[in-house]
Design a protein around this motif. Structure first.
Motif, PDB file in Angstrom:
ATOM      1  N   ASN A   1       0.831  -1.214   0.000  1.00 47.97           N
ATOM      2  CA  ASN A   1       0.000   0.000   0.000  1.00 47.97           C
ATOM      3  C   ASN A   1       0.861   1.258   0.000  1.00 47.97           C
ATOM      4  N   LEU A   2       1.906   1.257   0.839  1.00 47.88           N
ATOM      5  CA  LEU A   2       2.772   2.431   0.939  1.00 47.88           C
ATOM      6  C   LEU A   2       3.529   2.684  -0.360  1.00 47.88           C
ATOM      7  N   ILE A   3       4.060   1.626  -0.956  1.00 48.53           N
ATOM      8  CA  ILE A   3       4.791   1.790  -2.216  1.00 48.53           C
ATOM      9  C   ILE A   3       3.876   2.327  -3.305  1.00 48.53           C
ATOM     10  N   ASN A   4       2.674   1.780  -3.365  1.00 48.84           N
ATOM     11  CA  ASN A   4       1.702   2.244  -4.361  1.00 48.84           C
ATOM     12  C   ASN A   4       1.343   3.707  -4.143  1.00 48.84           C
ATOM     13  N   GLU A   5       1.129   4.087  -2.875  1.00 55.18           N
ATOM     14  CA  GLU A   5       0.747   5.464  -2.562  1.00 55.18           C
ATOM     15  C   GLU A   5       1.857   6.444  -2.941  1.00 55.18           C
ATOM     16  N   ILE A   6       3.097   6.093  -2.616  1.00 53.94           N
ATOM     17  CA  ILE A   6       4.211   7.015  -2.846  1.00 53.94           C
ATOM     18  C   ILE A   6       4.595   7.084  -4.331  1.00 53.94           C
ATOM     19  N   GLU A   7       4.684   5.919  -4.986  1.00 52.78           N
ATOM     20  CA  GLU A   7       5.154   5.888  -6.368  1.00 52.78           C
ATOM     21  C   GLU A   7       4.099   6.367  -7.366  1.00 52.78           C
ATOM     22  N   LYS A   8       2.850   6.011  -7.124  1.00 52.76           N
ATOM     23  CA  LYS A   8       1.800   6.368  -8.079  1.00 52.76           C
ATOM     24  C   LYS A   8       1.038   7.630  -7.683  1.00 52.76           C
ATOM     25  N   GLY A   9       0.891   7.827  -6.397  1.00 51.59           N
ATOM     26  CA  GLY A   9       0.079   8.954  -5.951  1.00 51.59           C
ATOM     27  C   GLY A   9       0.851  10.228  -5.673  1.00 51.59           C
TER      28      GLY A   9
END
Length: 207
Positions: free
Chosen positions: A157-165
């Protein structure tokens, strides 16, 4: 047919309007409760959670947070939840212009919107924050299987939030609950934090 006297009609009208007068008189004090609540979340001073809770919480307060274990009763447990929020959780900005109040006897029911958010200057700090969140979860969980599941879920979740969001993380949030009068002051007796489902990041500025 007997008609009512002007004095009787005036008395009836006055009695009918009493609840409206009471509501109007309560509003400034209730708005101050939410201003003080916001001030605490803006400062996030964990040394002040004791006085914050004593000032704003009923002794028998019930708080329902957004975490699976954030289901607490009593002022001591509520203070601990707030302390954990200020140390580890997102920033919180409530929108008092969208405060909805309804009075039921001596209790006010409220609902309001807000934004839960974090702003990172760079990815390194964002990932550092993420590691802190993961370590906090691992300390609380005692079962190794659940630790691994939490680690996998939170990490993805954190990787997705930081890299994509991106580095500006914002979510809509809602606060609902009840206020009661305790020792001449309005305080929270029930306080519920909830995210609309499905959770979606927003791009608007903090309110």
């Amino acid at each position: 047919m007997k008609t009512n006297s002007p004095y009787k009609l005036l008395a009836i009208s006055f009695l009918l309007l009493l609840p409206c007068f009471s509501f109007a008189q309560d509003i400034p004090a209730i708005k101050k409760v939410f201003r003080d609540f916001q001030a605490g979340y803006s400062k996030r001073d964990t040394t002040m959670t004791e006085s914050f809770g004593n000032h704003l919480f009923a002794k028998d307060i019930f708080v329902l947070g957004t975490g699976s274990e954030e289901w607490v009763s009593g002022i001591s447990a509520a203070k601990n939840l707030i302390k954990n929020d200020w140390a580890y959780w997102l920033n919180l900005s409530i929108d008092t212009t969208k405060l909805n109040l309804q009075k039921a006897g001596n209790v006010y029911l409220f609902a309001m919107a807000g934004t839960a958010y974090l702003q990172f200057p760079n990815k390194e700090i964002a990932y550092g924050y993420g590691m802190g969140q993961i370590n906090n979860i691992l300390k609380k969980e005692t079962d190794n299987r659940l630790k691994l599941l939490a680690l996998a879920q939170e990490s993805s979740n954190l990787i997705n939030e930081i890299e994509k969001g991106g580095l500006d993380v914002r979510y809509q949030i809602r606060l609902t609950g009840t206020l009661i009068l305790q020792n001449g002051q309005w305080v929270f007796q029930q306080l519920v934090y909830s995210f609309p489902y499905p959770m979606q990041r927003e791009t608007a500025g903090v309110k």
